[in-house]
Design a protein around this motif. Structure first.
Motif, short mmCIF file in Angstrom:
data_model
loop_
_atom_site.label_atom_id
_atom_site.label_comp_id
_atom_site.label_asym_id
_atom_site.label_seq_id
_atom_site.Cartn_x
_atom_site.Cartn_y
_atom_site.Cartn_z
N ALA A 136 -13.91 -10.36 7.33
CA ALA A 136 -12.48 -10.05 7.66
C ALA A 136 -11.65 -10.66 6.61
O ALA A 136 -10.37 -11.08 6.58
CB ALA A 136 -11.88 -10.33 9.03
N VAL A 137 -12.12 -10.93 5.36
CA VAL A 137 -11.52 -11.34 4.19
C VAL A 137 -11.24 -10.31 3.09
O VAL A 137 -12.17 -9.72 2.54
CB VAL A 137 -12.10 -12.69 3.60
CG1 VAL A 137 -11.43 -12.96 2.37
CG2 VAL A 137 -11.72 -13.71 4.53
N ASP A 138 -10.11 -9.94 2.67
CA ASP A 138 -9.98 -8.56 1.90
C ASP A 138 -9.82 -9.11 0.15
O ASP A 138 -9.12 -9.95 0.09
CB ASP A 138 -8.74 -7.95 2.28
CG ASP A 138 -9.08 -6.59 2.51
OD1 ASP A 138 -9.98 -5.86 2.18
OD2 ASP A 138 -8.25 -5.86 3.45
N ILE A 139 -11.00 -8.86 -0.33
CA ILE A 139 -11.06 -9.20 -1.79
C ILE A 139 -10.89 -7.84 -2.59
O ILE A 139 -11.64 -7.07 -2.36
CB ILE A 139 -12.32 -10.18 -2.11
CG1 ILE A 139 -12.03 -11.38 -1.21
CG2 ILE A 139 -12.23 -10.44 -3.65
CD1 ILE A 139 -13.47 -11.98 -1.33
N ASP A 140 -9.89 -7.66 -3.32
CA ASP A 140 -9.85 -6.41 -3.87
C ASP A 140 -10.04 -6.49 -5.56
O ASP A 140 -9.75 -7.67 -6.26
CB ASP A 140 -8.32 -5.69 -3.69
CG ASP A 140 -7.53 -6.14 -4.53
OD1 ASP A 140 -7.13 -5.43 -5.72
OD2 ASP A 140 -6.86 -7.25 -4.42
N LEU A 141 -10.72 -5.38 -6.11
CA LEU A 141 -10.86 -5.37 -7.50
C LEU A 141 -9.45 -4.89 -8.04
O LEU A 141 -9.04 -3.79 -8.09
CB LEU A 141 -11.79 -4.30 -7.70
CG LEU A 141 -12.82 -4.01 -8.87
CD1 LEU A 141 -13.39 -5.50 -9.18
CD2 LEU A 141 -13.89 -3.24 -8.74
N ALA A 142 -8.76 -6.16 -8.73
CA ALA A 142 -7.39 -5.79 -9.13
C ALA A 142 -7.38 -5.16 -10.57
O ALA A 142 -6.48 -4.41 -10.94
CB ALA A 142 -6.76 -7.09 -9.07
N ILE A 148 -18.33 -8.65 1.85
CA ILE A 148 -17.54 -9.75 2.32
C ILE A 148 -16.43 -9.47 3.31
O ILE A 148 -16.27 -10.07 4.30
CB ILE A 148 -16.81 -10.50 1.10
CG1 ILE A 148 -17.90 -10.96 0.02
CG2 ILE A 148 -15.84 -11.57 1.44
CD1 ILE A 148 -17.51 -11.57 -1.25
N ALA A 149 -15.77 -8.42 2.98
CA ALA A 149 -14.48 -7.99 3.98
C ALA A 149 -15.11 -7.64 5.33
O ALA A 149 -14.65 -8.12 6.21
CB ALA A 149 -13.94 -6.52 3.26
N ASP A 150 -16.20 -7.14 5.72
CA ASP A 150 -17.07 -6.81 6.63
C ASP A 150 -17.32 -7.76 7.45
O ASP A 150 -17.13 -8.11 8.68
CB ASP A 150 -18.19 -5.90 6.53
CG ASP A 150 -17.77 -4.50 5.87
OD1 ASP A 150 -16.52 -4.13 6.10
OD2 ASP A 150 -18.72 -3.79 5.45
N ASN A 151 -18.05 -8.95 6.53
CA ASN A 151 -18.59 -9.86 7.37
C ASN A 151 -17.38 -11.01 7.80
O ASN A 151 -17.77 -11.70 8.66
CB ASN A 151 -19.37 -10.83 6.19
CG ASN A 151 -20.89 -10.06 6.15
OD1 ASN A 151 -20.92 -9.19 7.07
ND2 ASN A 151 -21.55 -10.61 5.37
#
Ligand SMILES: Nc1ncnc2c1ncn2[C@@H]1O[C@H](COP(=O)(O)OP(=O)(O)O)[C@@H](O)[C@H]1O
Ligand SMILES: [Mg+2]
Length: 288
Positions: free
Chosen positions: A198-204, A193-196
């Motif tokens: 440019a939205v950073d979603i982190d495993l918190a 998702i981040a690559d496609n």
């Protein structure tokens, strides 16, 4: 910029404890004096509302057509117009109070067709950002400290909306080889998702759940998760607790039990620790 923190519970698998985790972390955050809103996108069965004993009443509102607007309405093309007409009541009408602290926006049968409706939106960004827009424009002004979103146990347009809006993921994992693989796949998906986009979603927060330390294998998996997710692993695991199951069936979390068993007590402590860790990882600086 709003100070409301967000996180979504997700794993591409049912039954690992997503709903249980959202309910218990929600109550834990309330116990820590935070204002919490829980949002159920996990399906029309209303599990999160059931967890707080408020589903029957909401179900009645659904059956008598009084549950409008509801969680599925906010994804509608016409939501902006609807909200304008309803004015200040627009979001207040969606929210149900619970007697354990958190407020809740329950699920609705309209969630059934939501995935395919979202699928009709051509532009991918538009398709995945409806929930984010709703939270930004309508929920953040309500001043909650934390919004937790419960997602379906599958990758679809609805869960994408949840991940996109929250940007931080909570993943309850059971101790097993399949679960380790699932968590790994999730990490890869978030990278994609981040690559496609440019939205950073982190495993918190990776939260080991239903842990039975009487078995050696559980200990091994626990250690493996700890070394695999050093930045995301919760400070403590949630044990398998029959009390959690029973409490859920009675419409409450383990926090509401008057005489908690040893496992329920240690589950509470694990959730409180996880809640504090989650807050620290979400930065406390607001949703960016
Ligand atoms: N720590 C736990 N100990 C015992 N039962 C649990 C625990 N966590 C969850 N459960 C039970 O496991 C089942 C699935 O949990 P649930 O939260 O509904 O999973 P999901 O939302 O991921 O499908 C429920 O019956 C729930 O009560
Ligand atoms: Mg669930």
């Amino acid at each position: 910029m709003s100070d409301t923190l967000r996180a979504a519970a997700f794993l591409d698998k049912g039954g690992t404890g997503k709903t249980t985790t959202v309910a218990h972390l929600g109550v834990a955050l309330s116990e820590l004096e935070h204002q919490v809103l829980l949002l159920d996108l996990a399906g029309k069965q209303g599990d999160l509302a059931k967890h707080f004993g408020v589903w029957c009443e909401y179900r009645e509102r659904i059956d008598t057509d009084e549950a409008w607007p509801n969680i599925s309405t906010v994804f509608d093309d016409a939501w902006g117009t609807i909200a304008e007409k309803l004015g200040d009541d627009a979001v207040a009408d969606l929210v149900v109070a619970t007697d354990e602290g958190p407020d809740l926006i329950p699920a609705h049968p309209g969630l059934d067709t939501l995935d395919s409706e979202l699928g009709n939106i051509d532009d991918a960004r538009e398709r995945y950002s409806r929930l984010e827009h709703f939270l930004d424009e309508y929920v953040d002004p309500l001043g909650y400290d934390v919004v937790l979103v419960d997602l379906p146990g599958m990758t679809n347009n609805v869960s994408y909306n949840g991940l996109w809006a929250a940007r931080h993921v909570i993943t309850p994992v059971e101790m097993g080889p399949f679960e380790a693989e699932q968590a790994d796949a999730l990490r890869r998906d978030l990278g994609k998702i981040a690559d496609n986009f440019a939205v950073d979603i982190d495993l918190a927060l990776v939260l080991p759940n239903k842990v039975d330390t009487r078995t050696n294998l559980a200990e091994e998996y626990l250690a493996a998760f700890q070394s695999e997710y050093p930045d995301a692993i919760a400070p403590d695991y949630v044990p398998y607790s029959q009390d959690i199951r029973n409490a859920a069936q009675r419409g409450m979390t383990a926090f509401a039990l008057e005489e908690p068993s040893t496992t329920a007590q240690s589950a509470r402590e694990a959730y409180l620790g996880a809640a504090e860790t989650l807050l620290a990882r979400l930065g406390g600086g607001g949703h960016v």
